[in-house]
Scaffold this motif. Structure first.
Motif, short mmCIF file in Angstrom:
data_model
loop_
_atom_site.label_atom_id
_atom_site.label_comp_id
_atom_site.label_asym_id
_atom_site.label_seq_id
_atom_site.Cartn_x
_atom_site.Cartn_y
_atom_site.Cartn_z
N VAL A 27 0.85 -1.19 0.00
CA VAL A 27 0.00 0.00 0.00
C VAL A 27 0.89 1.24 0.00
O VAL A 27 1.79 1.36 0.83
CB VAL A 27 -0.92 0.03 1.24
N ALA A 28 0.64 2.15 -0.94
CA ALA A 28 1.39 3.41 -1.01
C ALA A 28 0.49 4.55 -0.54
O ALA A 28 -0.71 4.38 -0.36
CB ALA A 28 1.87 3.67 -2.43
N VAL A 29 1.11 5.70 -0.39
CA VAL A 29 0.38 6.89 0.03
C VAL A 29 0.72 8.05 -0.89
O VAL A 29 1.83 8.15 -1.40
CB VAL A 29 0.69 7.27 1.49
N THR A 30 -0.26 8.89 -1.09
CA THR A 30 -0.08 10.21 -1.67
C THR A 30 -0.97 11.13 -0.86
O THR A 30 -1.97 10.69 -0.30
CB THR A 30 -0.44 10.26 -3.17
N GLY A 31 -0.60 12.37 -0.76
CA GLY A 31 -1.47 13.26 0.01
C GLY A 31 -0.87 14.63 0.24
O GLY A 31 0.29 14.89 -0.08
N HIS A 32 -1.70 15.45 0.82
CA HIS A 32 -1.32 16.83 1.07
C HIS A 32 -0.24 16.94 2.15
O HIS A 32 -0.31 16.26 3.17
CB HIS A 32 -2.54 17.64 1.49
N MET A 33 0.71 17.80 1.90
CA MET A 33 1.77 18.07 2.88
C MET A 33 1.29 19.08 3.91
O MET A 33 1.71 19.04 5.06
CB MET A 33 3.01 18.62 2.17
N ASN A 34 0.42 19.97 3.49
CA ASN A 34 0.02 21.09 4.32
C ASN A 34 -1.30 20.83 5.03
O ASN A 34 -2.30 21.49 4.78
CB ASN A 34 -0.08 22.36 3.46
N ILE A 35 -1.31 19.86 5.94
CA ILE A 35 -2.51 19.58 6.72
C ILE A 35 -2.31 20.12 8.14
O ILE A 35 -1.18 20.21 8.63
CB ILE A 35 -2.86 18.07 6.74
N THR A 36 -3.42 20.49 8.77
CA THR A 36 -3.34 21.01 10.14
C THR A 36 -2.99 19.87 11.10
O THR A 36 -3.14 18.68 10.76
CB THR A 36 -4.68 21.62 10.57
N GLU A 37 -2.57 20.23 12.30
CA GLU A 37 -2.26 19.21 13.32
C GLU A 37 -3.50 18.40 13.65
O GLU A 37 -3.42 17.19 13.85
CB GLU A 37 -1.69 19.88 14.57
N GLU A 38 -4.65 19.07 13.73
CA GLU A 38 -5.91 18.36 14.02
C GLU A 38 -6.24 17.39 12.90
O GLU A 38 -6.71 16.27 13.15
CB GLU A 38 -7.06 19.37 14.20
N THR A 39 -6.00 17.80 11.67
CA THR A 39 -6.25 16.93 10.53
C THR A 39 -5.32 15.73 10.56
O THR A 39 -5.74 14.61 10.25
CB THR A 39 -6.10 17.72 9.21
N ALA A 40 -4.07 15.94 10.94
CA ALA A 40 -3.13 14.83 11.03
C ALA A 40 -3.64 13.75 11.97
O ALA A 40 -3.53 12.55 11.68
CB ALA A 40 -1.75 15.33 11.47
N VAL A 41 -4.23 14.16 13.09
CA VAL A 41 -4.79 13.20 14.05
C VAL A 41 -5.97 12.45 13.42
O VAL A 41 -6.04 11.22 13.50
CB VAL A 41 -5.22 13.91 15.35
N LEU A 42 -6.87 13.18 12.78
CA LEU A 42 -8.03 12.55 12.14
C LEU A 42 -7.61 11.58 11.03
O LEU A 42 -8.14 10.48 10.91
CB LEU A 42 -8.96 13.62 11.54
N VAL A 43 -6.65 12.01 10.23
CA VAL A 43 -6.16 11.19 9.12
C VAL A 43 -5.48 9.94 9.65
O VAL A 43 -5.69 8.83 9.14
CB VAL A 43 -5.22 12.02 8.21
N ARG A 44 -4.67 10.10 10.68
CA ARG A 44 -3.97 8.95 11.26
C ARG A 44 -4.97 7.91 11.77
O ARG A 44 -4.79 6.71 11.57
CB ARG A 44 -3.04 9.40 12.37
#
Length: 180
Positions: A27-44
């Motif tokens: 499984v690979a990933v692509t995605g936005h570099m400029n995400i908020t800290e809150e978004t990083a938690v949700l995405v994780r």
């Protein structure tokens, strides 16, 4: 009396009969570099749910800031193997910001394999080659993407290319997610 065999035991019994790659999910990933800290938690959290069901996980990432690093950390936490693709030989020096360097260095050190593309300098051509390497080696793509178009070599173009090639794409953009 019936014998019940655990899934892990069954997998160990049939492993010699099958090609190892048949049991591995890449499984690979692509995605936005400029995400908020809150978004990083949700995405994780969402990526962790996706990866929890993946047997013999190999995660492939360029470990850039944002989505790539969040994904790489989730792969390692899930007990998967991390493979890193770097777009150029000078990628760390040229593109990794000082506040991201500790995470980048840790992920690089924990990677089972590191592939460096044949470019001296980071740039569009190097990024596109790295994206080609990612897509050419995986079964699925996790796209941390808000659905907005973007520049060549960006998340939207990688998603489009994956779909054209028949690579399964899981778009991850949880409610409340935002770019920084």
């Amino acid at each position: 009396m019936k014998t019940i065999i655990a899934v892990a035991e069954l997998r160990d019994r049939i492993r010699p009969l099958l090609n190892e790659q048949e049991l591995t999910m890449r499984v690979a990933v692509t995605g936005h570099m400029n995400i908020t800290e809150e978004t990083a938690v949700l995405v994780r959290e969402e990526i962790t749910r996706h990866l929890a069901e993946v047997p013999d996980l190999v995660g492939v990432s360029c470990i850039a800031r944002g989505a790539d690093s969040v994904f790489a950390q989730a792969v390692l936490e899930a007990g998967g193997r991390l493979e890193v693709v770097l777009p150029s030989r000078n990628y760390r020096e040229a593109k990794v910001k000082p506040d991201h360097a500790p995470v980048f260095d840790e992920l690089l050190a924990r990677a089972a394999e590191v592939r460096v593309m044949g470019f001296e300098d980071a740039g569009r051509e190097a990024y596109e080659a790295a994206n080609e390497a990612l897509l050419g080696s995986v079964d699925r793509l996790v796209a941390v993407w808000d659905g907005e178009g973007g520049e060549a070599g960006g998340t939207g173009s990688v998603v489009k290319l994956a779909r054209e090639r028949g690579v399964a794409v899981d778009v991850v953009w949880p409610a409340g997610a935002a770019r920084a």
